[in-house]
Design a protein around this motif. Structure first.
Motif, mmCIF file in Angstrom:
data_model
loop_
_atom_site.group_PDB
_atom_site.id
_atom_site.type_symbol
_atom_site.label_atom_id
_atom_site.label_comp_id
_atom_site.label_asym_id
_atom_site.label_seq_id
_atom_site.Cartn_x
_atom_site.Cartn_y
_atom_site.Cartn_z
ATOM 1 N N UNK A 1 0.833 -1.267 0.056
ATOM 2 C CA UNK A 1 0.125 0.194 0.026
ATOM 3 C C UNK A 1 1.020 1.202 -0.034
ATOM 4 N N UNK A 2 2.084 1.140 0.684
ATOM 5 C CA UNK A 2 2.907 2.147 0.803
ATOM 6 C C UNK A 2 3.565 2.946 -0.705
ATOM 7 N N UNK A 3 3.619 1.705 -1.494
ATOM 8 C CA UNK A 3 4.112 1.893 -2.797
ATOM 9 C C UNK A 3 3.024 2.375 -3.778
ATOM 10 N N UNK A 4 1.678 2.051 -3.604
ATOM 11 C CA UNK A 4 0.823 2.427 -4.399
ATOM 12 C C UNK A 4 0.214 3.716 -3.826
ATOM 13 N N UNK A 5 0.072 3.902 -2.760
ATOM 14 C CA UNK A 5 -0.741 4.983 -2.304
ATOM 15 C C UNK A 5 0.029 6.334 -1.756
ATOM 16 N N UNK A 6 1.337 6.283 -1.337
ATOM 17 C CA UNK A 6 1.994 7.286 -0.867
ATOM 18 C C UNK A 6 3.020 7.958 -1.842
ATOM 19 N N UNK A 7 3.010 8.955 -1.972
ATOM 20 C CA UNK A 7 3.773 9.849 -3.009
ATOM 21 C C UNK A 7 4.922 10.582 -2.263
ATOM 22 N N UNK A 8 5.539 9.742 -1.598
ATOM 23 C CA UNK A 8 6.798 10.624 -0.625
ATOM 24 C C UNK A 8 7.861 10.539 -1.496
ATOM 25 N N UNK A 9 9.049 11.522 -1.369
ATOM 26 C CA UNK A 9 9.922 11.577 -2.073
ATOM 27 C C UNK A 9 10.898 10.330 -2.295
ATOM 28 N N UNK B 1 -6.037 -4.676 -1.988
ATOM 29 C CA UNK B 1 -4.855 -4.717 -2.349
ATOM 30 C C UNK B 1 -4.847 -5.492 -3.839
ATOM 31 N N UNK B 2 -5.508 -6.465 -4.111
ATOM 32 C CA UNK B 2 -5.554 -7.068 -5.461
ATOM 33 C C UNK B 2 -6.264 -5.946 -6.727
#
Length: 250
Positions: free
Chosen positions: A160-168, A226-227
């Motif tokens: 989820x962190x890779x899909x949802x978060x747009x951190x630097x 997730x899927x």
């Protein structure tokens, strides 16, 4: 005009023009254009030659995952891709590494490779995310995680962190997973992966059963959420002759 005055004027012009030239060169390097896409496609065509038995649908998924990152400077979401297979671990891992190296050329950095079996225990939890974050922090911009099917289901929620978060720290990064699909249906219908309308529902059902059967904590809502992000990113790798494989060492 005397010689000294002329020399002085020339030196002033050079001193002003030089920063402009440097600035222009710098911006040219980081301004992506159609050429960057052409280079990516050309390099991908070179990879294809060593994997001649793969269906065009796999290459379309590959371009869909990575091409955008070769045309935009600041990609706020990492490129995520899944390479599935049925008992073709060597071929699949070889392709995953070649694609990671191809992406790494995009940022002139190295790749990192991890084994999903190291995250199979129930205590792993967010350790997968922590390991990936550490690899990015050390300079990797493309990561391969082998055997997604062996990762503890609750650890997969870290995606989820890779899909949802747009951190630097996730900007201009890529992560490629491999996984073995143990399903008798593939024995009977090997061509199912060539047809998106059949393939996506099959992958979704397979992964849902796999995740929920291995962890009661993976309830229906968590699994479906997730899927919904994973299923469209799954390609299928077909068998190749070992003599055709060109595998880079990592």
């Amino acid at each position: 005009m005397d010689l000294k005055r002329m020399i002085c004027i020339v030196l002033c012009i050079i001193s002003v023009a030089t920063p402009l030239v440097e600035c222009f060169s710098f911006s040219t390097i980081f301004n992506r254009s159609g050429r960057d896409q052409e280079v990516f496609i050309k390099e991908l065509d070179g990879i294809k030659k060593h994997f001649p038995h793969q269906h065009p649908f796999l290459w379309r998924l590959t371009q869909g995952a990575f091409l955008h990152h070769h045309s935009v400077n600041d990609n706020t979401e990492p490129a995520v891709f899944f390479l599935s297979h049925q008992h073709q671990r060597k071929t699949t891992e070889c392709l995953a590494i070649e694609l990671a190296i191809l992406y790494a050329h995009n940022c002139n950095r190295r790749i990192a490779v991890f084994d999903g079996k190291d995250f199979a225990d129930k205590d792993a939890k967010m350790r997968l995310k922590q390991v990936i974050d550490a690899a990015y922090a050390k300079g990797a911009c493309a990561i391969v995680v082998k055997d997604f099917d062996n990762i503890d289901p609750m650890s997969t929620l870290g995606l989820y962190y890779f899909f949802e978060n747009r951190i630097q720290s996730y900007h201009n990064k890529a992560i490629i997973f491999t996984m073995d699909l143990y399903d008798s249906m593939l024995d009977e219908q090997q061509d199912i992966a060539d047809y998106p309308l059949k393939w996506e529902p099959f992958v979704n059902d397979y992964l849902e059963d796999s995740l929920r059967s291995r962890s009661h904590a993976m309830n229906e809502d968590k699994t479906k959420a997730l899927l919904s992000r994973v299923t469209p990113l799954v390609g299928f790798v077909k068998p190749e002759s070992d003599c055709m494989l060109k595998c880079s060492k990592t």
